[in-house]
Design an enzyme around this catalytic site. Sequence first.
Site, PDB file in Angstrom:
ATOM      1  N   LYS A 168       0.800  -1.229   0.000  1.00  0.00           N
ATOM      2  CA  LYS A 168       0.000   0.000   0.000  1.00  0.00           C
ATOM      3  C   LYS A 168       0.832   1.278   0.000  1.00  0.00           C
ATOM      4  O   LYS A 168       0.396   2.318  -0.494  1.00  0.00           O
ATOM      5  CB  LYS A 168      -0.949  -0.001   1.196  1.00  0.00           C
ATOM      6  N   GLU A 190      -9.793   5.719   3.065  1.00  0.00           N
ATOM      7  CA  GLU A 190     -10.563   4.622   3.632  1.00  0.00           C
ATOM      8  C   GLU A 190      -9.613   3.472   3.919  1.00  0.00           C
ATOM      9  O   GLU A 190      -8.546   3.374   3.314  1.00  0.00           O
ATOM     10  CB  GLU A 190     -11.660   4.182   2.665  1.00  0.00           C
ATOM     11  N   SER A 457       1.728  -9.795  -0.663  1.00  0.00           N
ATOM     12  CA  SER A 457       1.316  -8.393  -0.582  1.00  0.00           C
ATOM     13  C   SER A 457       1.437  -7.772   0.799  1.00  0.00           C
ATOM     14  O   SER A 457       1.484  -6.546   0.927  1.00  0.00           O
ATOM     15  CB  SER A 457      -0.126  -8.248  -1.068  1.00  0.00           C
TER      16      SER A 457
END
Length: 473
Positions: A168, A190, A457
Amino acid sequence: MATTGTASTFRPSIPASSRLTHLRSPPSKVPNFTPPPPSRSRSFSVSCTIAKDPTFLMAEAEEKTKAAGSDPTLWKRPDSFGRFGKFGGKYVPETLMHALSELETAFYSLATDDDFQRELAGILKDYVGRESPLYFAERLTEHYRGENGQGPLIYLKREDLNHTGAHKINNAVAQALLAKRLGKKRIIAETGAGQHGVATATVCARFGLECIIYMGAQDMERQALNVFRMRLLGAEVRGVHSGTATLKDATSEAIRDWVTNVETTHYILGSVAGPHPYPMMVRDFHAVIGKETRRQAMEKWGGKPDVLVACVGGGSNAMGLFHEFVDDAEVRMIGVEAAGFGLDSGKHAATLTKGDVGVLHGAMSYLLQDDDGQIIEPHSISAGLDYPGVGPEHSFLKDMGRAEYYSVTDEEALEAFKRVSRLEGIIPALETSHALAHLEKLCPTLPDGARVVLNFSGRGDKDVQTAIKYLEV
């Protein structure tokens, strides 16, 4: 693609356009917006007519896609209206149209801004820690060898080693720099699993920006560690209690905030979802994953991966890996969704497997919805996959047959969570565990020596409290 250090710069895929998107959305008639020519001015007018045939625009997009045929190099991803075939677009209040156009213009201008590219590449290298390793998982590979000693070779793209522990941060850093160029000092985002929230809070602390994170109350409870991390970093975490109090509801609340405060606020959307240009922009900021993978594969074995595997909720980590290889038709791309309690249970988040086409959060894509078009609440043990939609480019790749999408249950993901921890000494995020669990079905079908690259991830320390409730170790 120019590079600085070890971090790749990004390049948009299509020419800049200030035209507004107008796709079909129920009910039967939709406004057909005709925008003015591109302009640097902050003000513009919009004329509106009613389309005689509400199916015309979608049919036109589908015809153009069919004309491109099965050759991925001819596909527009997206076209000048922000559409991937019939998917994508801008289904937003008029209040946000200028902000989206401004964002798109800034995105394209920064692609050729050498100062911005150098700053971004430097931060990705020295702050985020790129490039992330392409790690040969020796014991996991051994685990999947058949009785004859044959089997695929499994490599993990270690995005869990990035600062904040997930992919991210790639997008968050780039969007924060973009927001600074736009003069926006208030950031909203969010989050579901909390990883995007932590990444956003991190970059806001780094650049001295005000930060408000919207998070479902249920997710705040099961991701308490990340809530503390966000607050420690100086962010205000606002709990959302509406709906199922998960990612969908947090996203809706963030969009409401943006509508209200659009002049001063930049929304760092965390996935390849939402209205154009977000699906394209977030994908391109994460495309460094695939670019590094291609280069590392060439260094390690002198070729491309045979199979790419990634979990899919909204789909940012998967698109970050896939984008570089879409034109390489011989490379299989596999996305893994959350089957929850099972596809027939009604408690899952397998949007591409069980969903229908609709509009959510500003874009057309596959959604979990009932016969009346109302959203069916999703379920996954993984907060990051607990979303009833998916990025529009994934919907396009599914319909074009370029990518394959499968699903994994909560139970299967938990077993993979434990298996990989014990075989490789790496605790995966529950999101990542879904991709790892699919190896159980995939590996027996692959030829000996096939090279599988799985996007690892995120790391799983955030999920330990959840796993404790289900696993005996």
